[in-house]
Scaffold this motif. Structure first.
Motif, PDB file in Angstrom:
ATOM      1  N   SER A  70      49.674  -0.080  40.540  1.00 41.37           N
ATOM      2  CA  SER A  70      50.871  -0.254  41.377  1.00 41.37           C
ATOM      3  C   SER A  70      51.494   1.099  41.715  1.00 41.37           C
ATOM      4  O   SER A  70      51.884   1.349  42.861  1.00 41.37           O
ATOM      5  N   ILE A  71      51.608   1.968  40.717  1.00 38.88           N
ATOM      6  CA  ILE A  71      52.196   3.293  40.939  1.00 38.88           C
ATOM      7  C   ILE A  71      51.312   4.112  41.877  1.00 38.88           C
ATOM      8  O   ILE A  71      51.800   4.735  42.831  1.00 38.88           O
ATOM      9  N   LYS A  72      50.021   4.101  41.628  1.00 42.31           N
ATOM     10  CA  LYS A  72      49.096   4.851  42.475  1.00 42.31           C
ATOM     11  C   LYS A  72      49.153   4.358  43.927  1.00 42.31           C
ATOM     12  O   LYS A  72      49.179   5.161  44.879  1.00 42.31           O
ATOM     13  N   THR A  73      49.182   3.052  44.115  1.00 39.91           N
ATOM     14  CA  THR A  73      49.224   2.483  45.473  1.00 39.91           C
ATOM     15  C   THR A  73      50.463   2.946  46.225  1.00 39.91           C
ATOM     16  O   THR A  73      50.394   3.305  47.408  1.00 39.91           O
ATOM     17  N   ALA A  74      51.609   2.962  45.535  1.00 45.32           N
ATOM     18  CA  ALA A  74      52.849   3.412  46.174  1.00 45.32           C
ATOM     19  C   ALA A  74      52.773   4.886  46.547  1.00 45.32           C
ATOM     20  O   ALA A  74      53.200   5.288  47.642  1.00 45.32           O
ATOM     21  N   LEU A  75      52.219   5.703  45.669  1.00 37.65           N
ATOM     22  CA  LEU A  75      52.143   7.143  45.933  1.00 37.65           C
ATOM     23  C   LEU A  75      51.191   7.460  47.086  1.00 37.65           C
ATOM     24  O   LEU A  75      51.422   8.413  47.844  1.00 37.65           O
ATOM     25  N   GLN A  76      50.152   6.672  47.237  1.00 36.87           N
ATOM     26  CA  GLN A  76      49.197   6.912  48.317  1.00 36.87           C
ATOM     27  C   GLN A  76      49.823   6.693  49.692  1.00 36.87           C
ATOM     28  O   GLN A  76      49.316   7.203  50.698  1.00 36.87           O
ATOM     29  N   PRO A 135      55.433  17.912  48.758  1.00 33.62           N
ATOM     30  CA  PRO A 135      55.898  18.503  47.506  1.00 33.62           C
ATOM     31  C   PRO A 135      55.242  19.841  47.190  1.00 33.62           C
ATOM     32  O   PRO A 135      54.058  20.063  47.476  1.00 33.62           O
ATOM     33  N   ASP A 136      56.038  20.725  46.615  1.00 38.90           N
ATOM     34  CA  ASP A 136      55.483  21.940  46.032  1.00 38.90           C
ATOM     35  C   ASP A 136      55.052  21.686  44.593  1.00 38.90           C
ATOM     36  O   ASP A 136      54.136  22.328  44.091  1.00 38.90           O
ATOM     37  N   TRP A 137      55.760  20.763  43.947  1.00 40.67           N
ATOM     38  CA  TRP A 137      55.394  20.323  42.601  1.00 40.67           C
ATOM     39  C   TRP A 137      55.481  18.801  42.523  1.00 40.67           C
ATOM     40  O   TRP A 137      56.308  18.185  43.188  1.00 40.67           O
ATOM     41  N   VAL A 138      54.631  18.221  41.688  1.00 40.05           N
ATOM     42  CA  VAL A 138      54.666  16.789  41.395  1.00 40.05           C
ATOM     43  C   VAL A 138      54.902  16.647  39.893  1.00 40.05           C
ATOM     44  O   VAL A 138      54.057  17.051  39.085  1.00 40.05           O
ATOM     45  N   LYS A 195      48.857   8.698  34.295  1.00 43.40           N
ATOM     46  CA  LYS A 195      47.534   8.174  34.614  1.00 43.40           C
ATOM     47  C   LYS A 195      47.379   7.921  36.108  1.00 43.40           C
ATOM     48  O   LYS A 195      46.295   8.108  36.668  1.00 43.40           O
ATOM     49  N   ALA A 196      48.467   7.520  36.760  1.00 43.57           N
ATOM     50  CA  ALA A 196      48.412   7.296  38.204  1.00 43.57           C
ATOM     51  C   ALA A 196      48.140   8.600  38.952  1.00 43.57           C
ATOM     52  O   ALA A 196      47.289   8.645  39.857  1.00 43.57           O
ATOM     53  N   VAL A 197      48.833   9.663  38.564  1.00 41.03           N
ATOM     54  CA  VAL A 197      48.637  10.953  39.250  1.00 41.03           C
ATOM     55  C   VAL A 197      47.284  11.547  38.884  1.00 41.03           C
ATOM     56  O   VAL A 197      46.662  12.248  39.693  1.00 41.03           O
ATOM     57  N   LYS A 256      44.442  15.169  44.921  1.00 42.96           N
ATOM     58  CA  LYS A 256      45.103  16.093  45.844  1.00 42.96           C
ATOM     59  C   LYS A 256      46.340  16.739  45.246  1.00 42.96           C
ATOM     60  O   LYS A 256      46.805  17.770  45.745  1.00 42.96           O
ATOM     61  N   TRP A 257      46.883  16.147  44.180  1.00 42.78           N
ATOM     62  CA  TRP A 257      48.117  16.674  43.595  1.00 42.78           C
ATOM     63  C   TRP A 257      47.898  17.396  42.265  1.00 42.78           C
ATOM     64  O   TRP A 257      48.854  17.877  41.665  1.00 42.78           O
ATOM     65  N   HIS A 258      46.670  17.499  41.816  1.00 40.60           N
ATOM     66  CA  HIS A 258      46.433  18.108  40.514  1.00 40.60           C
ATOM     67  C   HIS A 258      46.883  19.567  40.457  1.00 40.60           C
ATOM     68  O   HIS A 258      47.409  20.021  39.436  1.00 40.60           O
ATOM     69  N   SER A 259      46.704  20.302  41.531  1.00 39.21           N
ATOM     70  CA  SER A 259      47.080  21.725  41.530  1.00 39.21           C
ATOM     71  C   SER A 259      48.597  21.918  41.525  1.00 39.21           C
ATOM     72  O   SER A 259      49.082  23.026  41.272  1.00 39.21           O
TER      73      SER A 259
END
Length: 415
Positions: free
Chosen positions: A105-111, A118-121, A134-136, A141-144
């Motif tokens: 659910s969290i991953k779907t919303a973030l997509q 964002p500069d940071w997540v 776990k969702a991130v 694309k946001w790992h960096s």
């Protein structure tokens, strides 16, 4: 240096009444806002709530998935037949059905987020959940840009003794967090000792981990109306927080009782308040409450607003930790106690984050079962209060600065 101002925050809850973790997370969010960063907060609170002046997006639970159906089936089996199938599947998959569905659910919303750049997540969690992380982890694309906030040891078998819980899916959870340590840009810890403790299991945390303590927020709460059992005119010793099994209050109560026996004149103007859940010690506490008229034990949870008000009006705030050789935790109440500017009676290991911050010269420290020392500390603090000494205040501007938004801003800007 290019300023990084946009921070996307992913958190499981912004409801300050549901856990100490949520309280701490909300203080971090508010101080980031006060620091001048542009924020967008995705939260999975499951309750209509928001934070004033901050763009908040409530994440909806996905209800048409296989894991959602299985999670409801599991609940039904438990309610009707008292059959718990979770351990069987968690041992193989590492996590519960509801965990998998929540992460999805969290991953779907973030997509679906395309406008905010964002500069940071920043991922925030509570208890032993880490669903936001776990969702991130599933969004490469946001790992960096990923700042993974680690508030407690994880998995739970990495807790120091006397905590000894081993989850059915401990191995999968362990490997999940190894991936977090490797894929996040930085891990953030509220405690230097927690960074070192977790770094002993995951070396990447030592290399790229940073320490950002729980925050002192200047968010205004009306604290003028206090519960009737709180007597402002008395010397009040206050412990606020759930009494988990390793946090045994017996030494505190017996130390208080010894103080009263030595100084019977103090019985008329002294009180000890224990606020929060007490299930593990209910029989003992109920008996002691009957024996000691100066002792009040709340029947259960006390609201955040009331606790904050009482902490600020108390004469002494108690931080109670487990009997152990080490405590890498920074309790969520620590910034509230510093803000209250009253002496902190710290009952816990000498090798701990609280002891490190208070400093070697801080006086009011004892092991949780050192009754004589606890009684002596209470006597000293009572004398300070009775004589209206300046020593009845904590007076630690260094700790206030350490947990203030200006320091937080500096730490984020240095990343």
């Amino acid at each position: 240096m290019v300023e990084k101002k946009n921070i996307l925050i992913v958190t499981e809850s912004i409801n300050i009444e549901d856990s100490s973790g949520s309280k701490a997370n909300v203080d971090v969010i508010r101080n980031l806002k006060q620091s001048g960063f542009d924020l967008k907060v995705y939260h999975y609170t499951r309750k209509a709530t928001s934070l004033k002046g901050i763009d908040c997006v409530s994440i909806s639970e996905q209800k048409f998935t296989f894991m959602y159906v299985l999670s409801k089936l599991q609940v039904m089996l438990w309610k009707v037949f008292k059959i718990n199938i979770n351990p069987f599947f968690e041992k193989r998959w590492g996590f519960s059905f509801s965990h998998f569905n929540d992460v999805y659910s969290i991953k779907t919303a973030l997509q679906k987020e395309t406008n905010f750049k964002p500069d940071w997540v920043l991922t925030l969690s509570k208890a032993a959940s880490f669903r936001a992380h776990k969702a991130v982890l599933k969004l490469d694309k946001w790992h960096s840009k990923w700042l993974a906030y680690v508030h407690d040891p994880y998995p739970m078998h990495f807790y120091p003794r006397p905590y000894n819980w081993v989850a059915p899916g401990y191995y999968q959870q362990q490997e999940f967090f190894r991936a977090v340590s490797k894929q996040s840009a930085h891990a953030i810890f509220p405690s230097q000792l927690l960074k070192e403790w977790m770094g002993s299991y995951y070396p990447d945390f030592l290399e790229r981990g940073i320490v950002i303590p729980h925050q002192i927020s200047d968010f205004k709460i009306d604290r003028s109306i206090l519960p009737l059992y709180f007597k402002k005119e008395r010397f009040t010793i206050l412990h606020a927080g759930s009494l988990m099994k390793p946090r045994n209050p017996k030494g505190l109560i017996e130390g208080f009782e010894l103080f009263l026996n030595k100084h019977p004149e103090a019985k008329a103007d002294t009180q000890l308040l224990l606020l929060g859940h007490k299930a593990y010690f209910k029989t003992y506490l109920d008996a002691k409450e009957q024996q000691i008229s100066q002792l009040y034990v709340s029947p259960g949870y006390v609201s955040y607003k009331d606790v904050q008000g009482m902490q600020e009006h108390a004469s002494v705030n108690v931080i109670l930790e487990a009997k152990s050789e080490i405590s890498p935790f920074l309790p969520g109440k620590f910034p509230h106690c510093v803000k209250a500017n009253k002496p902190i009676l710290y009952l816990g290991p000498s090798y701990s984050e609280v002891s490190r911050l208070l400093g070697e010269r801080y006086e009011f420290v004892a092991e949780i079962d050192d009754v004589d020392r606890i009684a002596t500390h209470i006597e000293t603090m009572y004398d300070y209060w009775k004589n209206k000494s300046e020593l009845q205040y904590l007076n630690r501007p260094d700790l206030k600065t350490y947990m203030w938004f200006t320091t937080l801003k500096q730490l984020i800007m240095q990343l």
